[in-house]
Design an enzyme around this catalytic site. Sequence first.
Site, PDB file in Angstrom:
ATOM      1  N   GLY A   1       0.840  -1.190   0.000  1.00 30.52           N
ATOM      2  CA  GLY A   1       0.000   0.000   0.000  1.00 30.52           C
ATOM      3  C   GLY A   1       0.874   1.238   0.000  1.00 30.52           C
TER       4      GLY A   1
ATOM      5  N   GLY B   1       0.757   4.375  -0.779  1.00 33.53           N
ATOM      6  CA  GLY B   1       0.101   5.658  -0.956  1.00 33.53           C
ATOM      7  C   GLY B   1       0.958   6.759  -0.368  1.00 33.53           C
TER       8      GLY B   1
ATOM      9  N   LYS C   1      -3.838   8.841  19.919  1.00 35.65           N
ATOM     10  CA  LYS C   1      -4.056   9.415  18.588  1.00 35.65           C
ATOM     11  C   LYS C   1      -5.523   9.357  18.191  1.00 35.65           C
ATOM     12  CE  LYS C   1      -2.393   9.777  13.907  1.00 35.65           C
ATOM     13  NZ  LYS C   1      -1.738   9.169  12.752  1.00 35.65           N
TER      14      LYS C   1
ATOM     15  N   ASN D   1      -8.167  11.827  16.223  1.00 39.86           N
ATOM     16  CA  ASN D   1      -8.658  11.434  14.895  1.00 39.86           C
ATOM     17  C   ASN D   1     -10.161  11.212  14.852  1.00 39.86           C
ATOM     18  OD1 ASN D   1      -6.292  11.551  13.459  1.00 39.86           O
ATOM     19  ND2 ASN D   1      -5.799   9.386  13.650  1.00 39.86           N
TER      20      ASN D   1
ATOM     21  N   SER E   1      -6.857  13.162   6.805  1.00 41.28           N
ATOM     22  CA  SER E   1      -6.833  12.036   5.855  1.00 41.28           C
ATOM     23  C   SER E   1      -8.238  11.696   5.368  1.00 41.28           C
ATOM     24  CB  SER E   1      -6.186  10.814   6.516  1.00 41.28           C
ATOM     25  OG  SER E   1      -6.894  10.419   7.673  1.00 41.28           O
TER      26      SER E   1
ATOM     27  N   GLU F   1     -12.525   6.181   6.130  1.00 42.37           N
ATOM     28  CA  GLU F   1     -11.990   5.350   7.221  1.00 42.37           C
ATOM     29  C   GLU F   1     -12.866   5.522   8.481  1.00 42.37           C
ATOM     30  OE1 GLU F   1      -7.487   4.540   8.968  1.00 42.37           O
ATOM     31  OE2 GLU F   1      -8.022   6.526   8.236  1.00 42.37           O
TER      32      GLU F   1
END
Length: 333
Positions: A10, A12, A214, A218, A283, A295
Amino acid sequence: MSIKTICIYGAGALGGAFAANIAHALQGKVEVSVIARGAQLAAIREQGLSVIYDNEAFPAISARVTATDDPSSLPPQDLVITGLKGHQLSAAADGIASLLHPQTRVMMILNGIPWWYFHQDETSGFAERQLPQLDPDGKLWTLIDPKRVIGCVAYQGAEVIQPGRTKLNGKGHFFLGEPNGKLSADLQAVADLLGQAGLDIRPTARIRDEIWAKLRGNAAFNPISALTRALMVDLMANPELAQMVRKIMNEVQAVGIALGCRFQRSADEQFASANGFGPVKTSMLQDLIAGKALEIIPLNGMVVELGKLANVPTPICDTILALAQQLDVENRR
């Protein structure tokens, strides 16, 4: 643990940056390959990977790596680093499994609650409980095996500004930890290698604390930014949105504490630190703009689900989850 072959699964924004840094710094010492697709894969094959920083004090780097969309075309790897998001991993289980030999470790860079969260967890009372919301058919648990996992919590803003080219928001840092809390020889070997690649690696015996620390930010900033299309600086400047952020952070913290997490910073301190982010796209906002699946489950859905498990009410998170899920549906129509 001897690490001679590394595959970033992945490639990205953040995965590509990891691959570029490792290949650039450790050329001739390790073989680096990446799994990518579409325009990103084509660009990597044609011109390699490059990384630039929003701070000109950090020099740009570039590197050539082996790139493919077929993991079975690569030999088994000593270390696999996943750059996929939590809602993308289950579909990649077979591909990741094809890269494993008996000693392969799998370092998973993830936001939110990971599929392996309760493996060898001695603090929550739910050791070895599986999470079908993140691993619907159990393929990750069966094919990869949580014993292989090294958890990674990343503090690094990253954005693909054009295929093969990533822009980083300064120099970030990365917490690494074993699910069982041991500061193992494997953990140290991975940390040492990534440190040689110029990355700020911080091994920890309490990786779940870092996951929740975190997630507290988020779970608040990501969905609100996607729902409003607001940059971080705009969220912080809006009193009503900022108040919503604080409420979500408090709910997330309550769930984490109920499951045995220790927060080193208060919610107020974490909230205040967000004032320094500036005009940054979260993100989830980046994915929304790109028309990608959001997500939501690892960040918001699991706060709600684990809140139910721990008997902690999450009314604001419940509402945000419903709104974000509907946004995701509408965005992909």
